[in-house]
Scaffold this active site. Sequence first.
Site, PDB file in Angstrom:
ATOM      1  N   LYS A  10     -13.360  11.403  48.047  1.00 54.42           N
ATOM      2  CA  LYS A  10     -13.249  12.060  46.790  1.00 54.42           C
ATOM      3  C   LYS A  10     -14.477  11.613  45.886  1.00 54.42           C
ATOM      4  O   LYS A  10     -15.071  12.130  45.139  1.00 54.42           O
ATOM      5  CB  LYS A  10     -11.955  12.015  46.092  1.00 54.42           C
ATOM      6  CG  LYS A  10     -11.226  10.832  45.764  1.00 54.42           C
ATOM      7  CD  LYS A  10     -11.707  10.275  44.325  1.00 54.42           C
ATOM      8  CE  LYS A  10     -11.119   8.765  43.814  1.00 54.42           C
ATOM      9  NZ  LYS A  10     -11.451   8.322  42.875  1.00 54.42           N
ATOM     10  N   THR A  67     -11.754  13.177  39.612  1.00 52.13           N
ATOM     11  CA  THR A  67     -12.808  12.305  39.786  1.00 52.13           C
ATOM     12  C   THR A  67     -13.988  13.196  39.573  1.00 52.13           C
ATOM     13  O   THR A  67     -15.171  12.726  38.932  1.00 52.13           O
ATOM     14  CB  THR A  67     -12.893  11.776  41.140  1.00 52.13           C
ATOM     15  OG1 THR A  67     -11.585  11.004  41.179  1.00 52.13           O
ATOM     16  CG2 THR A  67     -14.022  10.650  40.906  1.00 52.13           C
TER      17      THR A  67
END
Length: 330
Positions: free
Chosen positions: A186, A243
């Site tokens: 991620k 994120t």
Amino acid sequence: MKLCVMGAGAWGTALAVAYSQDHDVTLWTRDAAHALSLRNTHCNERYLPGIALSPDIAVSSDAASALKGCDLALVATPIAGLRAALEAVARSGVPAVLWACKGFESGSGLLPHQVALDILPAQVSRGAFSGPSFAIEVARGLPTAITVASDDIEFVSALVASLHSPRLRLYANDDLVGVEVGGAVKNVMAIATGVCDGLGFGMNARAALITRGLAEIARLGVALGGRSQTFMGLAGMGDLILTCTGDLSRNRRVGLLLAEGRSLDEVLTTLGHVAEGVPTAREAAALAERLQVDMPITQAVAAVLDGRLAAADAVERLLSRDPKAETPPL
């Protein structure tokens, strides 16, 4: 419970603050001067400014003394420091360890549990602590949900019961590989999203990038033995969304700065903190190539970071790929 939080960066400090309310916490930093500053000021001005450290938090730069008598070591170093931290844990006799770092070890390409397998005695219980969590929000006591993963579901379930709180909610998971891959890759997608946002491609493009990024993460995770449904949970989709969209994301900030045409060295100097997506992009791209897993976004990010492709050219290359049928993440 007696805890030793290893690593006094933003994340380690936030965890020490959060758990000091209900547990006996020692915060370890490898830097003696940093330890002295933390003890004297009760604040980690460099990594987590504005957050007061309780006087109840013991601070040490000696790993052996910090770990002595602990029930659990919670490793919150960057992944580059994981091996050394686990070696200290192995020498200490601490019976259990969780790692809160995310990524692949540079050079070896190992996930954290594989590094642990190299180092820890078999009797040491171990697992990963991962999910959508900005350090400053955890330190402020804002609601956060985290996955705790281990191959030993009895161990992780007992640990969740001990560490769970209304503001830091924990969920047990036995897909250790899937949780680690989600937490690692991620960060690569956050760099890509930062580039996309920095170049002004808009929110439609961002949504598409996140969605296709999730598909890449799931493909790699399943190829490594993870379960596809894990990537729809906290350590997959949850962490990815945070994120890629949150202004506090270091990795997204890397992408934004690269979109301005800055060199990687300049970006990292400006950032002043570790951005795990940088080394992870290279390791994930190499791993995908070895396993023949299609990961075009990851490959493009690795090319930009290595200076083989300009940020704008990487986005154009992704946009010019031949059309094909959508393959969902699951």
